[in-house]
Design a protein around this motif. Sequence first.
Motif, short mmCIF file in Angstrom:
data_model
loop_
_atom_site.label_atom_id
_atom_site.label_comp_id
_atom_site.label_asym_id
_atom_site.label_seq_id
_atom_site.Cartn_x
_atom_site.Cartn_y
_atom_site.Cartn_z
N GLN A 131 0.83 -1.20 0.00
CA GLN A 131 0.00 0.00 0.00
C GLN A 131 0.87 1.26 0.00
O GLN A 131 0.57 2.25 -0.69
CB GLN A 131 -0.90 0.00 1.24
CG GLN A 131 -1.94 1.09 1.28
CD GLN A 131 -3.09 0.83 0.33
OE1 GLN A 131 -3.11 1.32 -0.81
NE2 GLN A 131 -4.05 0.04 0.78
N VAL A 167 2.23 2.06 -3.44
CA VAL A 167 1.18 2.63 -4.30
C VAL A 167 0.90 4.09 -3.91
O VAL A 167 0.77 4.96 -4.77
CB VAL A 167 -0.11 1.80 -4.21
CG1 VAL A 167 -1.25 2.50 -4.94
CG2 VAL A 167 0.11 0.41 -4.80
N ASP A 204 -4.81 1.55 -3.06
CA ASP A 204 -5.23 0.20 -3.43
C ASP A 204 -6.23 -0.33 -2.40
O ASP A 204 -5.84 -0.68 -1.27
CB ASP A 204 -4.01 -0.73 -3.52
CG ASP A 204 -4.36 -2.07 -4.14
OD1 ASP A 204 -5.56 -2.33 -4.33
OD2 ASP A 204 -3.44 -2.84 -4.46
N GLY A 262 -3.18 -7.12 -9.34
CA GLY A 262 -2.45 -5.86 -9.26
C GLY A 262 -2.21 -5.25 -10.64
O GLY A 262 -2.38 -4.04 -10.83
N ASN A 302 -5.33 -3.74 -11.90
CA ASN A 302 -5.54 -2.42 -11.28
C ASN A 302 -4.70 -1.36 -11.96
O ASN A 302 -5.17 -0.26 -12.27
CB ASN A 302 -5.18 -2.49 -9.79
CG ASN A 302 -6.25 -3.15 -8.95
OD1 ASN A 302 -7.43 -3.12 -9.31
ND2 ASN A 302 -5.86 -3.77 -7.86
N GLY A 303 -3.42 -1.70 -12.19
CA GLY A 303 -2.53 -0.74 -12.85
C GLY A 303 -3.00 -0.40 -14.25
O GLY A 303 -2.96 0.77 -14.66
N PRO A 310 -8.01 5.69 -9.34
CA PRO A 310 -7.48 4.56 -8.56
C PRO A 310 -8.43 4.07 -7.47
O PRO A 310 -8.54 2.88 -7.21
CB PRO A 310 -6.19 5.12 -7.96
CG PRO A 310 -5.77 6.20 -8.88
CD PRO A 310 -7.05 6.80 -9.40
N THR A 320 -9.71 0.19 -7.90
CA THR A 320 -9.35 -0.84 -6.91
C THR A 320 -10.56 -1.26 -6.08
O THR A 320 -10.64 -2.39 -5.62
CB THR A 320 -8.22 -0.34 -5.99
OG1 THR A 320 -8.61 0.89 -5.37
CG2 THR A 320 -6.95 -0.12 -6.78
N TYR A 340 1.32 -1.34 -8.66
CA TYR A 340 0.10 -2.10 -8.36
C TYR A 340 0.38 -3.60 -8.41
O TYR A 340 -0.23 -4.38 -7.65
CB TYR A 340 -1.01 -1.72 -9.33
CG TYR A 340 -1.71 -0.43 -8.94
CD1 TYR A 340 -2.64 -0.42 -7.91
CD2 TYR A 340 -1.41 0.76 -9.58
CE1 TYR A 340 -3.27 0.76 -7.53
CE2 TYR A 340 -2.03 1.94 -9.22
CZ TYR A 340 -2.96 1.95 -8.19
OH TYR A 340 -3.57 3.12 -7.80
N SER A 342 1.96 -4.39 -5.10
CA SER A 342 0.95 -4.34 -4.04
C SER A 342 0.13 -5.63 -4.03
O SER A 342 -0.18 -6.17 -2.97
CB SER A 342 0.03 -3.13 -4.25
OG SER A 342 -0.97 -3.09 -3.24
#
Length: 347
Positions: A68, A71, A78, A117, A120-121, A130, A134, A223, A226
């Motif tokens: 976290q 990020v 996240d 991850g 997410n990215g 973001p 997430t 991400y 993370s």
Amino acid sequence: MSSATRAFRPQALSTTSLRALSRAKFLWILALAVIVVASIALPAFRSTVSVNSLLASLAPIVLIAVGQGIVVMWGGIDLSVGAIAGLATVVLSLSPVLPGGAAVAVPLVLVAGLVVGLANGAGVIAGINPLLMTFAASGVVQGFALLLQSTPGAGIPLPLLTVLGTSLGAVPLFALIALVVLIAAWAWMGQSRAGRYVQAVGYDQRIATRLGFPVRRSALLVYGLSGVFASLGGMAIASRTYTADALVGASSVIDSIATVLVAGIVITGGIGSLLSILPAAVIIAVVGQVITLTGTDTYYQTIFKGVLLIAAMGVYGLADRGLKIPWRLRPKDKDASPAQTRSEPAR
């Protein structure tokens, strides 16, 4: 090589890292004070069993908070770390039905975290906020984990649990892994070019883009890391609870964000030190252990985290304002011209 790129070559601790470490001095003192007070007030706190339990609960907090923190240093957040941790426990419990068993389950857990991850990215790169990206991913991952195992409490297979629950004396294996991950991530962030790119993007993404820094690639990197660290955190939780639960990581979201912000990492990115995560996590873990040992309602732990977060934000805010002396209160320079005096606030 441009001058801007040369500025981000690996070198000694950056000014921002040194400033962040300086800001965290009171955190180390507070963590030490909390340990001393708990040790004096509660003799049971000093027992080997209690120390083992404390370190076992500290490991997932540190692991997930490191991801976290990376990020947040990039300028994102996240909210899917809890769902990834829950999915990790479910996959571990299903290892007997997987081809290859535990030898496949552990890498599969890490790959699953990496895939979530990276997704997410990719969503953030595509322009999705973001927070929303997430949050949506958290729902998808949690739903998938519930489909795999809708009933909580499934046991982790004994052979796998024997490995995950290994301890060196009173120190659990995952506590050592968490410490290694923390130090490695801190060194990577401060000493590598990729880590400095992450800080630069978090400090000002627009300028980082103009300078040609790999903003999109760094988004996938932070991400992805993370997600992997959240998976490791889920494995640490399973080694402590011995069971799988798709919802077990629900508290990990607030734990990780609270730990990162209490550690002094600025929520807007670019400033902070991952190393400061350790004293912040120790404070949260020790208070949780005291609440457990005294038989206090565990809901007080959630209240404490919220109060600690508000107090930390207040302290950091006052500290930052203390560095800036309002121009009206500064001593007047008799030799300064009126024009110079008026121009001072602009600086």
